[in-house]
Design an enzyme around this catalytic site. Structure first.
Site, PDB file in Angstrom:
ATOM      1  N   LYS A  67       0.858  -1.184   0.000  1.00 52.68           N
ATOM      2  CA  LYS A  67       0.000   0.000   0.000  1.00 52.68           C
ATOM      3  C   LYS A  67       0.888   1.225   0.000  1.00 52.68           C
ATOM      4  O   LYS A  67       1.820   1.324   0.813  1.00 52.68           O
ATOM      5  CB  LYS A  67      -0.926   0.033   1.216  1.00 52.68           C
ATOM      6  CG  LYS A  67      -1.853   1.263   1.216  1.00 52.68           C
ATOM      7  CD  LYS A  67      -2.822   1.269   2.372  1.00 52.68           C
ATOM      8  CE  LYS A  67      -2.166   1.723   3.650  1.00 52.68           C
ATOM      9  NZ  LYS A  67      -3.163   1.944   4.740  1.00 52.68           N
ATOM     10  N   HIS A 138     -12.482  11.357  10.807  1.00 50.39           N
ATOM     11  CA  HIS A 138     -13.061  10.458   9.806  1.00 50.39           C
ATOM     12  C   HIS A 138     -12.973   8.999  10.232  1.00 50.39           C
ATOM     13  O   HIS A 138     -13.954   8.253  10.176  1.00 50.39           O
ATOM     14  CB  HIS A 138     -12.338  10.678   8.474  1.00 50.39           C
ATOM     15  CG  HIS A 138     -12.774   9.774   7.370  1.00 50.39           C
ATOM     16  ND1 HIS A 138     -13.993   9.894   6.743  1.00 50.39           N
ATOM     17  CD2 HIS A 138     -12.151   8.721   6.772  1.00 50.39           C
ATOM     18  CE1 HIS A 138     -14.109   8.966   5.809  1.00 50.39           C
ATOM     19  NE2 HIS A 138     -13.012   8.235   5.806  1.00 50.39           N
ATOM     20  N   GLN A 139     -11.792   8.571  10.693  1.00 48.45           N
ATOM     21  CA  GLN A 139     -11.613   7.160  11.019  1.00 48.45           C
ATOM     22  C   GLN A 139     -12.308   6.772  12.325  1.00 48.45           C
ATOM     23  O   GLN A 139     -12.648   5.603  12.531  1.00 48.45           O
ATOM     24  CB  GLN A 139     -10.128   6.812  11.078  1.00 48.45           C
ATOM     25  CG  GLN A 139      -9.457   6.859   9.718  1.00 48.45           C
ATOM     26  CD  GLN A 139      -8.257   5.937   9.626  1.00 48.45           C
ATOM     27  OE1 GLN A 139      -8.130   4.981  10.365  1.00 48.45           O
ATOM     28  NE2 GLN A 139      -7.366   6.241   8.703  1.00 48.45           N
ATOM     29  N   ASP A 222       1.741   5.350  14.203  1.00 50.00           N
ATOM     30  CA  ASP A 222       2.331   4.518  13.152  1.00 50.00           C
ATOM     31  C   ASP A 222       3.576   5.154  12.555  1.00 50.00           C
ATOM     32  O   ASP A 222       3.992   4.827  11.452  1.00 50.00           O
ATOM     33  CB  ASP A 222       1.301   4.268  12.047  1.00 50.00           C
ATOM     34  CG  ASP A 222       0.746   5.563  11.454  1.00 50.00           C
ATOM     35  OD1 ASP A 222       1.184   6.656  11.869  1.00 50.00           O
ATOM     36  OD2 ASP A 222      -0.125   5.492  10.578  1.00 50.00           O
TER      37      ASP A 222
END
Length: 321
Positions: A67, A138-139, A222
């Site tokens: 990705k 959003h997440q 992350d």
């Protein structure tokens, strides 16, 4: 090569399918049947963006790919686009030829939510009633919808750096018929499960904000330097993760490791709990923490599932590449 555009993903991928794909890939990782490649993640010096690559190979499912994408923090305000942007590329493991290109934005949200949801299934107390959300972007809405399917929650509480965004998660709670309450961070002590989904570089959730028996899913860290929770919380908790190498280098555990509060041996794979080779939660008073760093294999698993569904429904675009 097959192309599945972003616009088609919503009609193809469900939360249940994402959950199953992520749970299976976590189990395969712990069994040694699938592995992730080292992550490339860099600040590009333009638009304050973070850009990188996550890839891997699932030997059992014969899924190979990566990705590409990242986080553009100005997208929503400047362009009306979501801040997380990504695309998944799949390759034929027998020949190395590109086999598919898949829109990754919704898939990223679904697989990230599935990861925390899998952790709740396997680590949260069975009698969990209150879920707390730190983050309301959003997440966060995807996170909450997926989490609510794992336990009979009776209430949602929330905190966000920008309180004006809290109606995003209040709406999800209302859809589920649950009351919502905005709280300050010490108010998180009421929660039996806490999901943190922010892009912070300084901790918001402290150890004394968390009651005994709570399960925490840290889903936003992350990258080197990011941090959502106090390092002392990891020292107090039983820590699980998707990928140990990522957890201790770019995940939430990086800070507790650096401060000497825990060691690599203190971080276990969630997949081992799924496989039954690790006991997981051992008491109702134990604090458990899932450090969800996001691994390439999650993206590949959900993307491969989407390609199969798109071919089945006749909406995959085939190009001579």
């Amino acid at each position: 090569m097959l192309i599945v555009p972003e616009r088609e993903i919503q009609g193809l991928m469900t939360r249940d399918a994402a959950f199953d794909a992520v749970e299976k890939v976590f189990a395969a990782m712990a069994a040694g049947d699938a592995y992730n490649f080292p992550v490339v993640r860099e600040a590009i010096g333009h638009e304050d963006a973070l850009y990188g690559f996550k890839g891997g190979f699932d030997k059992a499912g014969l899924t190979l790919g990566l990705k590409a994408g990242g986080y553009w923090p100005n997208n929503l305000e400047k362009r009306g686009l979501i801040n997380h942007q990504s695309t998944v590329f799949l390759f034929d493991p027998d020949t190395g030829k590109a086999s598919a290109m898949v829109g990754g934005n919704l898939l990223t949200a679904l697989r990230t939510a599935a990861a925390s949801s899998v952790s709740i299934k396997h680590l949260a107390r069975q009698d969990a009633k209150v879920i707390g959300m730190i983050g309301a972007g959003h997440q966060a809405t995807f996170q909450l919808r997926a989490a609510l399917e794992q336990r009979p929650f009776e209430k949602v509480i929330g905190w966000n750096y920008h309180p004006e965004m809290l109606p995003n998660i209040e709406k999800v709670a209302a859809e589920a018929g649950l009351p919502f309450e905005a709280v300050d961070l010490p108010g998180m002590a009421e929660a039996d499960v806490i999901i943190s989904i922010t892009s912070a570089f300084a901790p918001s959730l402290m150890s004394d904000h968390v009651s005994n028996g709570t399960h925490i899913a840290c889903m936003g860290t992350d990258t080197k330097g990011k941090q959502e929770v106090e390092a002392a919380l990891l020292a107090r908790a039983r820590v699980f993760t998707d990928e140990v190498a990522q957890s201790i280098s770019i995940g939430e555990a990086q800070h507790a490791i650096a401060e000497g509060l825990i060691t690599e041996a203190d971080v276990a794979q969630l997949g081992a709990v799924i496989n039954g080779t690790h006991p997981g939660r051992t008491s109702d008073d134990q604090v458990t923490l899932f450090d969800g760093t996001g691994v390439g294999l999650q993206d590949l698993a959900v993307a491969a599932a989407v390609v199969d569904l798109a071919v089945e429904k006749g909406i995959a675009i085939e190009v001579d590449f």
